[in-house]
Scaffold this motif. Structure first.
Motif, PDB file in Angstrom:
ATOM      1  N   ALA A  79       0.823  -1.210   0.000  1.00 48.02           N
ATOM      2  CA  ALA A  79       0.000   0.000   0.000  1.00 48.02           C
ATOM      3  C   ALA A  79       0.859   1.262   0.000  1.00 48.02           C
ATOM      4  CB  ALA A  79      -0.928  -0.013   1.204  1.00 48.02           C
ATOM      5  N   LEU A  80       1.949   1.238   0.746  1.00 49.42           N
ATOM      6  CA  LEU A  80       2.787   2.438   0.897  1.00 49.42           C
ATOM      7  C   LEU A  80       3.717   2.686  -0.290  1.00 49.42           C
ATOM      8  CD1 LEU A  80       3.760   2.059   4.674  1.00 49.42           C
ATOM      9  CD2 LEU A  80       2.263   3.808   3.704  1.00 49.42           C
ATOM     10  N   VAL A  81       3.958   1.651  -1.122  1.00 49.88           N
ATOM     11  CA  VAL A  81       4.943   1.785  -2.199  1.00 49.88           C
ATOM     12  C   VAL A  81       4.517   2.804  -3.255  1.00 49.88           C
ATOM     13  CG1 VAL A  81       4.115  -0.006  -3.805  1.00 49.88           C
ATOM     14  CG2 VAL A  81       6.595   0.381  -3.541  1.00 49.88           C
ATOM     15  N   THR A  82       3.205   3.095  -3.328  1.00 47.29           N
ATOM     16  CA  THR A  82       2.718   4.059  -4.318  1.00 47.29           C
ATOM     17  C   THR A  82       2.818   5.505  -3.831  1.00 47.29           C
ATOM     18  OG1 THR A  82       0.462   3.821  -3.458  1.00 47.29           O
ATOM     19  CG2 THR A  82       1.093   2.383  -5.292  1.00 47.29           C
ATOM     20  N   ASN A  83       3.425   5.713  -2.646  1.00 45.76           N
ATOM     21  CA  ASN A  83       3.541   7.060  -2.065  1.00 45.76           C
ATOM     22  C   ASN A  83       2.189   7.751  -1.931  1.00 45.76           C
ATOM     23  OD1 ASN A  83       6.276   6.767  -1.923  1.00 45.76           O
ATOM     24  ND2 ASN A  83       6.725   7.982  -3.745  1.00 45.76           N
ATOM     25  N   PRO A  84       1.219   7.134  -1.235  1.00 44.44           N
ATOM     26  CA  PRO A  84      -0.098   7.766  -1.108  1.00 44.44           C
ATOM     27  C   PRO A  84      -0.045   8.977  -0.193  1.00 44.44           C
ATOM     28  CG  PRO A  84       0.035   5.852   0.314  1.00 44.44           C
ATOM     29  CD  PRO A  84       1.301   5.862  -0.495  1.00 44.44           C
ATOM     30  N   THR A  85      -1.015   9.878  -0.381  1.00 48.02           N
ATOM     31  CA  THR A  85      -1.170  10.996   0.559  1.00 48.02           C
ATOM     32  C   THR A  85      -2.053  10.588   1.728  1.00 48.02           C
ATOM     33  OG1 THR A  85      -3.049  11.812  -0.723  1.00 48.02           O
ATOM     34  CG2 THR A  85      -0.913  12.788  -1.203  1.00 48.02           C
TER      35      THR A  85
END
Length: 330
Positions: free
Chosen positions: A151-157
């Protein structure tokens, strides 16, 4: 590095399934960088709210804003959010490393770069040495870390978490919630976490949103919501409170604020009959019923109980300080 954190706002967001309204004109502002828990019983609308933020559920009415952008019509991949599902939803035929890199592959990022990013995230969640394993070769806690890395690998806001700890055993659940809080601090983005566990919400959240029947009952810090519940529903759902009717009004009194003394005489005001005594280690829970039928619970320190023990059938006088009585909204 993660994207810059963004605030999230719901403006009169509604979700209807035919005649059934699952989320009823919910308005909420979540500041950037907040750990927010949507808390409530099954069917209260918390998961539908999360899925509308993610773009996995159509919004019947109202707006979802992330930063300055209304995202209602944007597909999930364009919203700057990432979702971590209850069952982790890992691809069983892909290695851990390829699971984490998968969304970057779909975004057209080259193999070397996406694997570098995947390794970076696996290292962050202490799973680098398991990169070549399949999900079936991992424990529940390890699968959760992989799902978090993916989930975090896409650099979410904003990271959205749907009951992420419910599949874990109680000891692991406690350890993993500490890790989730640490990751949220390190990344500095908002985590919006759906749970039905009051304990989980109080341990994790900066901001608790208590939902009931598609609406928000109360928003505040864990201490505000627990110490000053606004409604009877919140007081009952959070637990640890007695609902005491007096003078036509309802009051909440925390169970650990009740004092018990032998009733002399037994007809004295505010007496109750002990119906159960439950030993809990550091505390003893004493359940009682007043003559008017009001059920009360006192949580006593073990040493306090031992000084003046009671048993089922005893009639006791129940007391609390006026300052410990908190009025509830009608």
């Amino acid at each position: 590095m993660p994207n810059q954190a963004a605030a999230l706002e719901l403006a009169a967001v509604t979700k209807a399934y035919g005649e059934t309204v699952a989320v009823d004109a919910v308005s909420l502002k979540i500041p950037a960088g907040t750990y927010c828990c949507l808390l409530g019983p099954s069917g209260c609308g918390k998961s539908s709210t999360l899925r509308m933020i993610a773009g996995h559920e159509f919004i019947s009415a109202g707006d979802v804003m992330i930063g300055d952008t209304v995202v209602n019509d944007l597909p999930p991949a364009k919203r700057g959010t990432a979702m971590m599902f209850q069952n982790y939803a890992l691809f069983p035929h892909l290695s851990v490393r390829d699971n984490v890199a998968f969304s970057l592959k779909m975004a057209g990022i080259g193999k070397a770069e996406r694997l570098r990013r995947a390794d970076e995230l696996l290292d962050l969640v202490d799973m680098a040495k398991y990169g070549e394993r399949l999900p079936s070769q991992l424990s529940g806690g390890q699968q959760q870390r992989v799902a978090l890395a993916r989930a975090l690998v896409t650099n979410p806001t904003v990271l959205l978490l749907d009951e992420p700890l419910s599949a874990l055993d109680p000891f692991l659940r406690i350890r993993m919630r500490a890790e989730l809080k640490r990751y949220q601090r390190e990344f500095g983005i908002s985590f919006i976490h759906v749970t039905h566990s009051q304990e989980e919400a109080m341990a994790l959240a900066d901001m608790v949103v208590v939902m009931n029947d598609g609406r928000i009952e109360q928003v505040g810090s864990p201490r505000e919501v627990f110490n000053a519940p606004r409604t009877t529903f919140v007081a009952r759902f959070m637990g640890g409170h007695n609902i005491v009717p007096e003078g036509g009004r309802n009051y909440a009194v925390r169970a650990d604020r009740l004092k018990l003394v032998a009733a002399t005489p037994p007809q004295a005001a505010n007496t109750a009959t002990v119906t159960d005594v439950e030993y809990q280690g550091m505390t003893v829970h004493v359940a009682m019923t007043r003559k008017d039928g009001t059920e009360l619970l006192a949580t006593l320190a073990e040493a306090e109980f031992d000084r003046s023990p009671v048993k089922v059938g005893d009639v006791v006088a129940v007391a609390w300080q006026p300052a410990d009585r908190h009025e509830l909204a009608a």
